[in-house]
Design a protein around this motif. Structure first.
Motif, short mmCIF file in Angstrom:
data_model
loop_
_atom_site.label_atom_id
_atom_site.label_comp_id
_atom_site.label_asym_id
_atom_site.label_seq_id
_atom_site.Cartn_x
_atom_site.Cartn_y
_atom_site.Cartn_z
N MET A 1 0.84 -1.18 0.00
CA MET A 1 0.00 0.00 0.00
C MET A 1 0.88 1.24 0.00
N THR A 2 0.69 2.10 -0.94
CA THR A 2 1.44 3.35 -1.02
C THR A 2 0.69 4.41 -0.24
N SER A 3 1.43 5.16 0.55
CA SER A 3 0.82 6.20 1.37
C SER A 3 0.19 7.27 0.50
N SER A 4 -1.03 7.66 0.86
CA SER A 4 -1.70 8.73 0.11
C SER A 4 -1.05 10.08 0.37
N ALA A 5 -0.24 10.16 1.44
CA ALA A 5 0.46 11.41 1.75
C ALA A 5 1.70 11.58 0.86
N PHE A 6 2.10 10.54 0.17
CA PHE A 6 3.26 10.63 -0.71
C PHE A 6 2.94 11.51 -1.92
N PRO A 7 3.92 12.30 -2.38
CA PRO A 7 3.72 13.01 -3.64
C PRO A 7 3.60 12.00 -4.79
N ALA A 8 3.04 12.44 -5.89
CA ALA A 8 2.78 11.54 -7.03
C ALA A 8 4.05 10.85 -7.51
N HIS A 9 5.18 11.58 -7.57
CA HIS A 9 6.40 10.95 -8.10
C HIS A 9 6.95 9.90 -7.11
N TRP A 10 6.68 10.04 -5.82
CA TRP A 10 7.08 9.01 -4.85
C TRP A 10 6.21 7.77 -5.05
N ARG A 11 4.90 7.96 -5.21
CA ARG A 11 4.01 6.82 -5.44
C ARG A 11 4.40 6.09 -6.72
N LYS A 12 4.77 6.86 -7.75
CA LYS A 12 5.20 6.25 -9.01
C LYS A 12 6.48 5.43 -8.80
N ALA A 13 7.40 5.96 -8.00
CA ALA A 13 8.65 5.25 -7.72
C ALA A 13 8.37 3.94 -6.98
N VAL A 14 7.46 3.98 -6.02
CA VAL A 14 7.12 2.77 -5.27
C VAL A 14 6.41 1.76 -6.17
N ASP A 15 5.49 2.24 -6.97
CA ASP A 15 4.67 1.34 -7.79
C ASP A 15 5.39 0.80 -9.02
N THR A 16 6.31 1.59 -9.61
CA THR A 16 6.95 1.16 -10.86
C THR A 16 8.47 1.08 -10.79
N GLY A 17 9.07 1.66 -9.75
CA GLY A 17 10.53 1.69 -9.67
C GLY A 17 11.14 2.79 -10.51
N ASP A 18 10.34 3.74 -10.97
CA ASP A 18 10.78 4.83 -11.83
C ASP A 18 11.26 6.01 -10.98
N ALA A 19 12.53 6.37 -11.12
CA ALA A 19 13.11 7.45 -10.32
C ALA A 19 13.20 8.77 -11.08
N SER A 20 12.56 8.86 -12.22
CA SER A 20 12.71 10.06 -13.05
C SER A 20 12.03 11.29 -12.47
N GLY A 21 11.11 11.14 -11.52
CA GLY A 21 10.38 12.28 -11.01
C GLY A 21 11.03 13.01 -9.85
N PHE A 22 12.13 12.49 -9.33
CA PHE A 22 12.77 13.13 -8.18
C PHE A 22 13.43 14.44 -8.59
N THR A 23 13.22 15.46 -7.76
CA THR A 23 13.67 16.80 -8.12
C THR A 23 15.12 17.06 -7.72
N ASN A 24 15.58 16.46 -6.64
CA ASN A 24 16.97 16.65 -6.19
C ASN A 24 17.33 15.53 -5.20
N ASN A 52 10.53 -2.95 -5.83
CA ASN A 52 10.85 -1.70 -6.52
C ASN A 52 11.69 -0.78 -5.65
N VAL A 53 11.34 -0.67 -4.36
CA VAL A 53 12.09 0.20 -3.45
C VAL A 53 13.51 -0.34 -3.26
N VAL A 54 13.65 -1.64 -3.09
CA VAL A 54 14.98 -2.24 -2.92
C VAL A 54 15.82 -2.03 -4.18
N SER A 55 15.20 -2.17 -5.35
CA SER A 55 15.92 -1.93 -6.61
C SER A 55 16.41 -0.48 -6.68
N LEU A 56 15.59 0.46 -6.26
CA LEU A 56 16.01 1.87 -6.25
C LEU A 56 17.15 2.08 -5.26
N ARG A 57 17.09 1.45 -4.10
CA ARG A 57 18.18 1.56 -3.12
C ARG A 57 19.48 1.03 -3.71
#
Length: 131
Positions: A1-24, A52-57
């Motif tokens: 379950m992805t937190s609803s408090a997460f910004p959209a790009h964080w939810r995308k990173a959790v759900d797909t492993g896509d890190a392109s939305g991070f700003t810095n 997905n999170v472990v892959s990003l780490r």
């Protein structure tokens, strides 16, 4: 379950492993802290989301390490008295309040067993023995 408090790009990173939305790097480090196993939501994620999170780490070890260091520094910023011996002075209640609050916060994040689970299991076992 992805937190609803997460910004959209964080939810995308959790759900797909896509890190392109991070700003810095601070944004990315904040994500790693929010999805950590300690004080984060890692245990609440699905197996795929955890992967997905472990892959990003693994893909961004320097950012992950910076997030760990920041969390460690934050924990170490408040003095710890409980468990220490040979104190130069005995801590007052005011000294202990921040530590007690931190301990209570850690305890509140621990998973709790269902208090009725054993009763239900015993009841179900008793009912199935007669069949």
């Amino acid at each position: 379950m992805t937190s609803s408090a997460f910004p959209a790009h964080w939810r995308k990173a959790v759900d797909t492993g896509d890190a392109s939305g991070f700003t810095n790097q601070d944004d990315f480090a904040g994500f790693f802290r929010a999805t950590s196993m300690i004080r984060g939501c890692f245990d609440e994620l699905s197996a795929e989301q955890k992967s997905n999170v472990v892959s990003l780490r693994d893909a961004y070890p320097s950012v992950n390490e910076a997030a760990r260091r920041a969390a460690s520094q934050e924990r170490d910023a408040s003095p710890r008295f409980i468990g220490l011996t040979n104190l130069a002075r005995i801590p007052t209640l005011a000294d202990l309040k921040p530590e007690l609050a931190a301990i209570e916060a850690e305890i509140s994040n621990m998973p709790r067993p269902d208090p009725w689970a054993k009763v239900i299991d015993r009841h179900n076992a008793a009912r199935s023995c007669g069949k």
